[in-house]
Design a protein around this motif. Structure first.
Motif, PDB file in Angstrom:
ATOM      1  N   VAL A  48      39.049  44.333  40.715  1.00 28.31           N
ATOM      2  CA  VAL A  48      39.688  43.845  39.449  1.00 28.31           C
ATOM      3  C   VAL A  48      39.621  42.526  39.578  1.00 28.31           C
ATOM      4  O   VAL A  48      39.091  41.804  38.349  1.00 28.31           O
ATOM      5  N   ALA A  49      39.923  41.592  40.628  1.00 25.80           N
ATOM      6  CA  ALA A  49      39.990  40.450  40.634  1.00 25.80           C
ATOM      7  C   ALA A  49      38.650  39.705  40.500  1.00 25.80           C
ATOM      8  O   ALA A  49      38.308  38.622  39.792  1.00 25.80           O
ATOM      9  N   ALA A  50      37.794  40.292  41.056  1.00 21.83           N
ATOM     10  CA  ALA A  50      36.353  39.697  41.182  1.00 21.83           C
ATOM     11  C   ALA A  50      35.535  40.077  39.831  1.00 21.83           C
ATOM     12  O   ALA A  50      34.247  39.671  39.712  1.00 21.83           O
ATOM     13  N   GLY A  51      35.949  41.389  39.282  1.00 22.86           N
ATOM     14  CA  GLY A  51      35.143  41.821  38.392  1.00 22.86           C
ATOM     15  C   GLY A  51      33.979  42.703  38.480  1.00 22.86           C
ATOM     16  O   GLY A  51      32.913  42.777  38.170  1.00 22.86           O
ATOM     17  N   LEU A  52      34.124  43.264  39.806  1.00 25.77           N
ATOM     18  CA  LEU A  52      32.961  44.031  40.490  1.00 25.77           C
ATOM     19  C   LEU A  52      33.198  45.453  40.333  1.00 25.77           C
ATOM     20  O   LEU A  52      34.014  46.064  40.917  1.00 25.77           O
ATOM     21  N   VAL A  53      32.421  46.175  39.582  1.00 21.05           N
ATOM     22  CA  VAL A  53      32.464  47.497  39.349  1.00 21.05           C
ATOM     23  C   VAL A  53      32.351  48.460  40.542  1.00 21.05           C
ATOM     24  O   VAL A  53      32.901  49.389  41.010  1.00 21.05           O
ATOM     25  N   SER A  54      31.310  47.914  41.518  1.00 21.23           N
ATOM     26  CA  SER A  54      30.925  48.616  42.585  1.00 21.23           C
ATOM     27  C   SER A  54      32.219  48.515  43.755  1.00 21.23           C
ATOM     28  O   SER A  54      32.428  49.603  44.193  1.00 21.23           O
ATOM     29  N   VAL A  55      32.877  47.467  43.705  1.00 20.06           N
ATOM     30  CA  VAL A  55      34.249  47.545  44.664  1.00 20.06           C
ATOM     31  C   VAL A  55      35.211  48.212  44.061  1.00 20.06           C
ATOM     32  O   VAL A  55      35.869  48.860  44.731  1.00 20.06           O
TER      33      VAL A  55
END
Length: 156
Positions: A48-55
């Motif tokens: 959520v912090a990085a905006g990465l859906v894969s994570v």
């Protein structure tokens, strides 16, 4: 090497071996649940912090794995109680776990498509999803591409 007088050799019966190994498996299942919960919380927060859906998807996957580890623990606990696990309930739960994996795949696909179509990164730059390509591979159109758009990188 001979045994000392008065010392007895202890030999486990198959039932004792099964119980010992079942207890070890139950401890491993408990550890797996605890580890996956922590891993999931950290991954979702980082995603959520990085905006990465894969994570974020990785974090949700850890939650699904925790559910599976709980099922293994329930099965092993039933074996230790010398009872039998309810096969019908277990089958329903396993099917629900399978459905959650498909929902996770759908979530990641939809989010990747939305990110790749809305952001449209320039060549050679990373998209929100962290991929280097112009579009996510799951979102490529099925029509035949023109010669100019066949490759996402220059051919010269």
């Amino acid at each position: 090497m001979s045994a000392q007088p008065g010392a007895e050799l202890s030999v486990e019966t198959p039932e004792q071996t099964t119980e010992r190994l079942t207890r070890r498996g139950l401890r491993l299942a408990k550890f797996t649940v605890a580890y996956n919960v922590v891993e999931g919380v950290v991954a979702i927060a980082a995603g959520v912090a990085a905006g990465l859906v894969s994570v974020i998807g990785f974090g949700i996957d850890s939650g699904i794995e925790s559910i599976s580890a709980v099922l293994v623990g329930l099965r092993l606990s039933a074996r230790l109680r010398h009872g039998k696990a309810d096969e019908r309930k277990e089958l329903i739960t396993l099917r629900l776990v399978a459905v959650t994996f498909f929902l996770l795949a759908g979530y990641v696909t939809v989010e990747e498509c939305a990110a790749s179509w809305s952001a449209r990164p320039r060549r050679g730059r990373r998209s929100r999803s962290g991929s280097w390509s112009r579009r996510s591979s799951s979102c490529r159109s099925w029509r035949r591409p023109s010669a100019a758009s066949a490759w996402p990188w220059p051919t010269r």
